[in-house]
Motif scaffolding. Structure first.
Motif, mmCIF file in Angstrom:
data_model
loop_
_atom_site.group_PDB
_atom_site.id
_atom_site.type_symbol
_atom_site.label_atom_id
_atom_site.label_comp_id
_atom_site.label_asym_id
_atom_site.label_seq_id
_atom_site.Cartn_x
_atom_site.Cartn_y
_atom_site.Cartn_z
ATOM 1 N N ARG A 135 0.815 -1.239 -0.236
ATOM 2 C CA ARG A 135 0.079 -0.135 0.146
ATOM 3 C C ARG A 135 0.847 1.241 -0.068
ATOM 4 O O ARG A 135 1.912 1.338 0.798
ATOM 5 C CB ARG A 135 -1.027 0.052 1.395
ATOM 6 N N THR A 136 0.587 2.168 -0.730
ATOM 7 C CA THR A 136 1.290 3.406 -0.733
ATOM 8 C C THR A 136 0.516 4.751 -0.448
ATOM 9 O O THR A 136 -0.758 4.724 -0.814
ATOM 10 C CB THR A 136 1.978 3.637 -2.112
ATOM 11 N N VAL A 137 1.141 5.595 0.172
ATOM 12 C CA VAL A 137 0.315 6.745 0.315
ATOM 13 C C VAL A 137 1.247 8.061 0.043
ATOM 14 O O VAL A 137 2.276 7.963 0.436
ATOM 15 C CB VAL A 137 -0.210 7.105 2.084
ATOM 16 N N PRO A 145 3.985 19.161 -9.948
ATOM 17 C CA PRO A 145 3.075 17.946 -9.768
ATOM 18 C C PRO A 145 3.752 16.821 -9.631
ATOM 19 O O PRO A 145 3.738 15.864 -10.316
ATOM 20 C CB PRO A 145 2.327 18.080 -11.151
ATOM 21 N N PHE A 146 4.601 16.558 -8.403
ATOM 22 C CA PHE A 146 5.032 15.256 -8.104
ATOM 23 C C PHE A 146 4.850 14.983 -6.625
ATOM 24 O O PHE A 146 4.234 15.831 -5.991
ATOM 25 C CB PHE A 146 6.612 15.225 -8.608
ATOM 26 N N TYR A 147 4.869 13.722 -6.377
ATOM 27 C CA TYR A 147 4.294 13.196 -5.090
ATOM 28 C C TYR A 147 5.558 12.686 -4.304
ATOM 29 O O TYR A 147 6.550 12.207 -4.711
ATOM 30 C CB TYR A 147 3.277 12.047 -5.383
ATOM 31 N N VAL A 148 5.267 12.734 -2.793
ATOM 32 C CA VAL A 148 6.320 12.389 -2.031
ATOM 33 C C VAL A 148 5.543 11.519 -1.096
ATOM 34 O O VAL A 148 4.411 11.776 -0.390
ATOM 35 C CB VAL A 148 7.117 13.276 -1.231
ATOM 36 N N GLY A 149 5.999 10.303 -0.462
ATOM 37 C CA GLY A 149 5.362 9.608 0.515
ATOM 38 C C GLY A 149 5.677 8.326 0.815
ATOM 39 O O GLY A 149 7.277 8.197 0.811
ATOM 40 N N GLY A 150 5.004 7.185 1.062
ATOM 41 C CA GLY A 150 6.093 5.816 1.660
ATOM 42 C C GLY A 150 4.929 4.901 1.145
ATOM 43 O O GLY A 150 3.843 5.083 0.880
ATOM 44 N N ALA A 151 5.729 3.631 1.240
ATOM 45 C CA ALA A 151 4.975 2.302 1.073
ATOM 46 C C ALA A 151 5.155 1.400 2.409
ATOM 47 O O ALA A 151 5.808 1.422 3.175
ATOM 48 C CB ALA A 151 5.516 1.606 -0.202
#
Length: 207
Positions: A135-137, A145-151
């Motif tokens: 799962r990633t958020v 328009p780029f995304y940062v987060g974790g899995a």
């Protein structure tokens, strides 16, 4: 704030007409006078408990003016489903608190920053039980328009909560949103509730 001395405590006790050995209340009032930068005790004479409470309120309020004062909380009040292998933007249900004014029910996926400044955005998604895949958020960067987060891997025996927090500098009118992805092989949902914090997002105006 300067430390209280014995003379401070004695003067505070006299100011609110307390016995000198009632140290706790005397120290409390003395602390307020120190916080308020009051040097001349004699100007105040004897003050009542109500006046002491008012002084306390005013001092604490003035301290708070320099800290974080605006807060928004948005949430999912019902479940939301993600298709497998597809990045989807989460749509929020409501904002029980929106002091910042960054959420609009007419455009429910966006968190829009109303003025220039630094913001901390924190989210939590609680996924359904499923041990397959990951799962990633991710958050959208406001300026690009780029995304940062974790899995995180899937969970076998309990619902999995993925928290995520980012600090952004945003210009007025820029926005962020939140994408979730999963590759369990089928549709998978995140929980929502109007009473429990399953899937929600908070925004703090830092500076």
């Amino acid at each position: 704030m300067p430390w209280l001395t014995g003379d401070d405590v004695t003067l505070a006790a006299k100011t609110i007409n307390l016995p000198i050995d009632d140290w706790f209340y005397a120290a409390f009032i003395g602390s307020l006078f120190n916080l308020a930068n009051i040097e001349n005790w004699d100007e105040y004479g004897t003050i009542t408990p109500d006046q002491a409470a008012e002084l306390f309120y005013n001092v604490i309020a003035s301290i708070g003016e320099g800290g974080t004062s605006l807060f928004t909380k948005i949430r999912r009040t019902s479940a939301w489903s993600f298709s497998t292998g597809v990045a989807q933007t989460l749509s929020w249900s409501d904002a029980p608190i929106d002091e910042i004014g960054c959420w609009d029910a007419g455009d429910p996926t966006k968190i829009t920053f109303p003025e220039d400044g630094w913001y901390r955005v924190t989210a939590n998604l609680t996924w359904a039980v499923n041990a397959t895949g990951t799962r990633t958020v991710t958050f959208r960067q406001p300026a690009a328009p780029f995304y940062v987060g974790g899995a995180h891997p899937g969970w076998l025996s309990y619902a999995g909560a993925i928290p995520l927090s980012q600090v952004f500098y945003a210009e007025a009118g820029q926005y962020t949103d939140l994408k979730g992805t999963q590759n369990s092989g089928g549709t998978l949902g995140v929980s929502g509730s109007s009473t429990l914090d399953y899937t929600f997002c908070t925004v703090e105006k830092l500076a």
